[in-house]
Write a protein that holds these residues in place. Structure first.
Motif: not given
Length: 372
Positions: A24-46
């Motif tokens: 459930e917490l992972i889903e919340k994280c993914l939802l926020i990530e989907s609303q943030l810029p694509n250039f931050m994608k590698d930061y999400f992995i970090f």
């Protein structure tokens, strides 16, 4: 993801309830990530691989809050949504812009709702976390060569008060005794509270004894299952921060209150919904107790021990402090207590040992070999 469609296919040693909670917490994280810029994608992995799940969620919340601020409060971007913010927009951000966000905007801002305006205030501890989140992001974007400069060196320092042993809120040993007496015989409860207490006193007692014996975190206690306990081996299993799996030894007091609750008060398995059959602590609705209900329970009984209002009772975290200080007062070393409570740094545990320095001083003061 719909909870109704969520099925656990669990091959790990973690109980299903913990896997579901984490998902459930992972889903919340993914939802926020989907609303943030694509250039931050590698930061999400970090973030995913370097911090705990709760920290990941907190960092992402802070970052999207900052991005919304860029859109609504600055001229640093022409983007209409947080997703549309570009790397070029971030390149324009200077350290002073972040300092204004943290030091000025975040300290006090307004949230307009349909029927009211809410004033939000953040003190230094909350501001320091926001600074930490943005420092992490900007440093990563610099290392990832998206930003040409590392502006984090220009972020203003945030002074946090040094923890003082005298300011630590905890129950004294005699107050713990009053609290346990209250749950044992209902003293201090209102007539309405006694109606519920008659049905839950063994459960409530087991919860309070676990908190004050082991200094468990609220999350650790709320997730406990019947299958967590191995009475033959005299131990039970908990899952700590960062996914650490730990076996805790049972003492006679804890074993007694847990068994008494399971055998004499907990509903029969046949009438418990399948999802909650293994949950240790159940509500009167035969569901796993929520963190909020456990928190209210603890505040109620601690308020009786402190002779104060229910609102002024202590949180479960204060019982964690109570366990730490009581163990040290009984003579256990700070390193043993650090290990039991899972403190990352022994200096945290030392705060609870500070009062023993005063005890030593009093002993020596009253034990003079030479007279004046």
């Amino acid at each position: 993801m719909s909870k109704n469609n969520f099925i656990v296919h669990n091959k790990s040693s973690k109980p299903d309830n913990i896997v579901k909670s984490e998902n459930e917490l992972i889903e919340k994280c993914l939802l926020i990530e989907s609303q943030l810029p694509n250039f931050m994608k590698d930061y999400f992995i970090f973030l995913k691989n370097s911090v705990s799940l709760t920290s990941r969620h907190a960092y992402l919340n802070d970052i999207i809050f900052f991005c919304n601020y860029l859109i609504s409060e600055t001229d640093l971007t022409a983007a209409a949504t947080t997703k549309e913010i570009s790397a070029g927009d971030f390149i324009k951000i200077k350290a002073r812009d972040v300092n204004r966000f943290i030091g000025d905007y975040c300290s006090r801002y307004l949230i307009n709702k349909s029927d009211s305006t809410v004033v939000m205030e953040n003190h230094n501890r909350a501001l320091a976390r926001k600074k930490s989140s943005l420092t992490s992001l900007f440093k990563f974007l610099y290392r990832d060569e998206i930003l040409p400069n590392n502006i984090t060196d220009g972020f203003n320092p945030i002074k946090l008060p040094k923890p003082q042993p005298d300011a630590i809120k905890k129950l004294e040993i005699d107050e713990v005794a009053i609290m346990l007496d209250a749950v044992e015989n209902g003293s201090g409860l209102t007539e309405k509270e006694k109606q519920y207490w008659q049905k839950t006193k063994l459960r409530d007692k087991a919860i309070l004894v676990l908190f004050t014996t082991y200094g468990l975190r609220l999350n650790e206690l709320q997730q406990l299952n019947i299958s967590s306990f191995n009475f033959n081996r005299g131990e039970f299993k908990i899952y700590r921060k960062r996914g650490k799996e730990v076996n805790m030894p049972l003492n006679k007091s804890v074993e007694k209150v847990i068994k008494q609750y399971i055998n004499e008060e907990r509903p029969n398995s046949e009438i418990i919904p399948e999802e909650y059959k293994d949950a240790l602590f159940l509500s009167l609705q035969k569901k796993r107790m929520t963190k909020l209900s456990i928190r209210k329970l603890v505040k109620k009984y601690t308020s009786i021990a402190l002779d104060t209002t229910r609102e002024s009772g202590y949180s479960p975290h204060k019982l964690r402090a109570t366990a730490a200080s009581s163990l040290i007062q009984y003579g256990f070393s700070i390193y043993d207590v650090q290990n039991l409570l899972d403190h990352d740094n022994v200096t945290t545990t030392q705060l609870y040992a500070a009062h023993r320095k005063n005890v030593k001083r009093e002993i020596v003061k009253n034990f003079e070999w030479l007279e004046d």
